[in-house]
Design a protein around this motif. Structure first.
Motif, mmCIF file in Angstrom:
data_model
loop_
_atom_site.group_PDB
_atom_site.id
_atom_site.type_symbol
_atom_site.label_atom_id
_atom_site.label_comp_id
_atom_site.label_asym_id
_atom_site.label_seq_id
_atom_site.Cartn_x
_atom_site.Cartn_y
_atom_site.Cartn_z
ATOM 1 N N ASP A 1 4.398 14.505 -1.064
ATOM 2 C CA ASP A 1 3.851 13.478 -0.182
ATOM 3 C C ASP A 1 4.946 12.890 0.693
ATOM 4 O O ASP A 1 4.771 12.688 1.893
ATOM 5 C CB ASP A 1 3.207 12.353 -1.007
ATOM 6 C CG ASP A 1 1.813 12.731 -1.491
ATOM 7 O OD1 ASP A 1 1.399 13.881 -1.261
ATOM 8 O OD2 ASP A 1 1.155 11.875 -2.105
ATOM 9 N N GLU B 1 -5.257 0.058 -2.173
ATOM 10 C CA GLU B 1 -4.097 0.946 -2.199
ATOM 11 C C GLU B 1 -4.543 2.390 -2.370
ATOM 12 O O GLU B 1 -3.995 3.152 -3.173
ATOM 13 C CB GLU B 1 -3.115 0.541 -3.298
ATOM 14 C CG GLU B 1 -2.507 -0.838 -3.082
ATOM 15 C CD GLU B 1 -1.435 -1.189 -4.087
ATOM 16 O OE1 GLU B 1 -1.202 -0.386 -5.008
ATOM 17 O OE2 GLU B 1 -0.826 -2.257 -3.959
ATOM 18 N N VAL C 1 1.306 4.109 -2.971
ATOM 19 C CA VAL C 1 0.467 5.260 -3.265
ATOM 20 C C VAL C 1 1.189 6.576 -3.018
ATOM 21 O O VAL C 1 0.681 7.629 -3.375
ATOM 22 C CB VAL C 1 -0.835 5.236 -2.436
ATOM 23 C CG1 VAL C 1 -1.611 3.981 -2.712
ATOM 24 C CG2 VAL C 1 -0.550 5.365 -0.958
ATOM 25 N N PHE D 1 -3.072 7.127 2.132
ATOM 26 C CA PHE D 1 -1.820 7.873 2.255
ATOM 27 C C PHE D 1 -1.104 7.418 3.524
ATOM 28 O O PHE D 1 -1.712 7.255 4.572
ATOM 29 C CB PHE D 1 -2.149 9.367 2.346
ATOM 30 C CG PHE D 1 -1.003 10.241 2.755
ATOM 31 C CD1 PHE D 1 -0.007 10.575 1.850
ATOM 32 C CD2 PHE D 1 -0.934 10.772 4.041
ATOM 33 C CE1 PHE D 1 1.039 11.402 2.217
ATOM 34 C CE2 PHE D 1 0.108 11.616 4.423
ATOM 35 C CZ PHE D 1 1.097 11.930 3.501
ATOM 36 N N TYR E 1 -5.303 8.496 -0.399
ATOM 37 C CA TYR E 1 -4.060 8.685 -1.149
ATOM 38 C C TYR E 1 -4.097 9.946 -2.004
ATOM 39 O O TYR E 1 -3.060 10.552 -2.286
ATOM 40 C CB TYR E 1 -3.794 7.460 -2.039
ATOM 41 C CG TYR E 1 -4.543 7.492 -3.350
ATOM 42 C CD1 TYR E 1 -3.900 7.812 -4.536
ATOM 43 C CD2 TYR E 1 -5.907 7.240 -3.400
ATOM 44 C CE1 TYR E 1 -4.582 7.864 -5.736
ATOM 45 C CE2 TYR E 1 -6.603 7.277 -4.578
ATOM 46 C CZ TYR E 1 -5.945 7.596 -5.763
ATOM 47 O OH TYR E 1 -6.643 7.648 -6.953
ATOM 48 N N LYS F 1 -3.386 17.133 2.352
ATOM 49 C CA LYS F 1 -2.798 16.126 3.239
ATOM 50 C C LYS F 1 -2.173 16.759 4.483
ATOM 51 O O LYS F 1 -2.259 16.209 5.584
ATOM 52 C CB LYS F 1 -1.755 15.295 2.492
ATOM 53 C CG LYS F 1 -2.318 14.428 1.366
ATOM 54 C CD LYS F 1 -1.222 13.564 0.762
ATOM 55 C CE LYS F 1 -1.775 12.658 -0.328
ATOM 56 N NZ LYS F 1 -2.093 13.413 -1.568
ATOM 57 N N SER G 1 0.811 -1.208 0.000
ATOM 58 C CA SER G 1 0.000 0.000 0.000
ATOM 59 C C SER G 1 0.849 1.264 0.000
ATOM 60 O O SER G 1 0.354 2.340 -0.299
ATOM 61 C CB SER G 1 -0.945 0.010 1.205
ATOM 62 O OG SER G 1 -0.216 -0.015 2.404
#
Length: 424
Positions: free
Chosen positions: A34, A132, A28, A135, A329, A334, A25
């Protein structure tokens, strides 16, 4: 954070961290931005990045008390201290938010997603993890993760599924019975399902339970399954349909045996815990259920339970779990989502959530043993103030049972409909 050299350095830092984890996962993570958020070396930069952002938090909207806590308490601090605007987006079922993320993924919308944060656990978390569509891992790099006991298997596993840092805990719950002390003698309380059956037969019409697939109704049935099948330990493995079918037969027999003695003769069941609490508050039944570890004082204050309501647990144990927040994701904001997840773990915010003035009695996501100084003293005072309207934390911990994988929920819910609801 967005300067090329800084981003590259942070990317390399994050890559070393991420390469040590084998979870598929993690694929992603798609950009230097990120990766920099996950590096753990620049929380100040994460906070700076979050300023001016709006975090779109999708969560169950069925409780006025919870909605108020999120809007007024969390939202106010986010705005005042971090410059983040919180937009609470209520859903009837968490699956609505999950499906939105999956639909965006299928449509190729890998950036600028509409969901920044989700209140999630169990099967819904597993669905996004398998797709997936999460985040992370981000949970353990949050500064306030220092207050979380990540060695606790109940936190490491969400309904039997490894969390792998892809969701951050923010609260806990444990199934408890609530009785009306004005109509039920505390010395005659049933403290096992076998004793409950006797009580129901001796007090016809004064007990019922909310129908699965309502979450708490399913949990009521699952605990019965634990007791009649000899404990939960043998069911921590993947579901074997043939083995399960044989072991669950006494559960259907039990529920059919008490059925004629339930409220309205078992012809109908409350569809939700809210309906059951209304029956309880109207003195139509003598028992209801709660999950809030902080007790029921908030419900009493709101007039949703009588002042003589008291919670307790069976000596045979009750199921408890933790709930989390996760970041999709493709979340557009974020950084704001991470700042929100971190704020939720602040001891002061946890105490407000647990209390009855701003919160709803939700259990802690942090571990009391990790608290020091004023925070530790404040926690002890909260426990003392709850009095008879909360089960002492040490009693809950002593009787806490783990939950199982979502496959058991589905099997119990389908079996209940077939062998109990439609059984004449």
């Amino acid at each position: 954070m967005k300067k090329p050299m800084a981003a590259l350095i942070l990317w390399l830092s994050a890559a070393m961290v991420l390469s040590s984890c084998s979870s598929d996962s993690l694929e992603v993570v798609r950009s230097a931005e990120d990766a920099s958020l996950l590096s753990g070396s620049s929380w100040e930069q994460v906070v700076d990045e979050a300023k001016g952002q709006q975090v779109n938090w999708y969560l169950w909207g069925g409780s006025d008390v919870i909605n108020s806590y999120v809007d007024q308490t969390v939202g106010r601090v986010l705005k005042d201290e971090y410059g983040v605007t919180l937009k609470r987006i209520p859903v009837n079922d968490t699956a609505e938010a999950v499906n939105k993320v999956l639909n965006e993924k299928q449509a190729g919308r890998h950036e600028e997603g509409s969901v920044d944060l989700i209140w999630i656990n169990g099967e819904n978390f597993n669905t996004l993890k398998q797709a997936e569509a999460l985040f992370g891992p981000f949970a353990e790099i949050l500064p306030n993760a220092q207050y979380v006991d990540y060695s606790n298997p109940a936190i490491q596993k969400d309904f039997g599924n490894d969390t792998e840092g892809m969701e951050s805990v923010w609260g806990s719950a444990q199934f408890q019975f609530v009785y009306n002390a004005s109509t039920v003698d505390p010395d005659e309380l049933p403290r096992s399902y076998e004793e409950l059956k006797v009580w129901i037969q001796n007090n016809p019409g004064r007990f019922t339970y909310n129908a699965p697939p309502d979450f708490i109704g399913t949990r009521f049935v699952k605990q019965l399954f634990y007791e009649l099948s000899g404990g939960y330990e043998q069911w921590e493995k993947p579901l074997d349909q043939a083995e399960f079918k044989k072991a669950v037969e006494p559960v259907w027999s039990y529920l059919n045996e008490i059925k004629p003695h339930l409220w309205r003769g078992g012809e109908t069941y409350p569809k939700s815990i809210a309906e059951l609490q209304t029956l309880f508050n109207n003195n139509e039944v003598d028992f209801t259920f709660v999950q809030d570890l902080g007790g029921i004082q908030a419900e009493i204050n709101k007039g949703r339970m009588p002042e003589t309501a008291r919670p307790y647990v069976f000596r045979t144990g009750t199921i408890g779990d933790y709930h989390y927040v996760a970041i999709p994701y493709n979340a557009k904001h974020k950084a704001a989502a991470m700042v929100t997840a971190n704020l939720l773990l602040e001891p002061e915010m946890q105490f407000k959530k647990m209390g009855t003035q701003e919160g709803w009695g939700d259990g802690l996501g942090i571990h009391p043993a990790k608290l020091e100084g004023e925070a530790a003293s404040q926690y002890k005072q909260i426990q003392s103030d709850a009095g008879e309207t909360a089960v002492p934390a040490e009693v809950l911990l002593k009787h806490k049972l783990p939950d199982l994988s979502p496959a058991y929920n589905q099997a119990l819910e389908e079996g209940w409909r077939k062998y109990v609801l439609f059984q004449k």
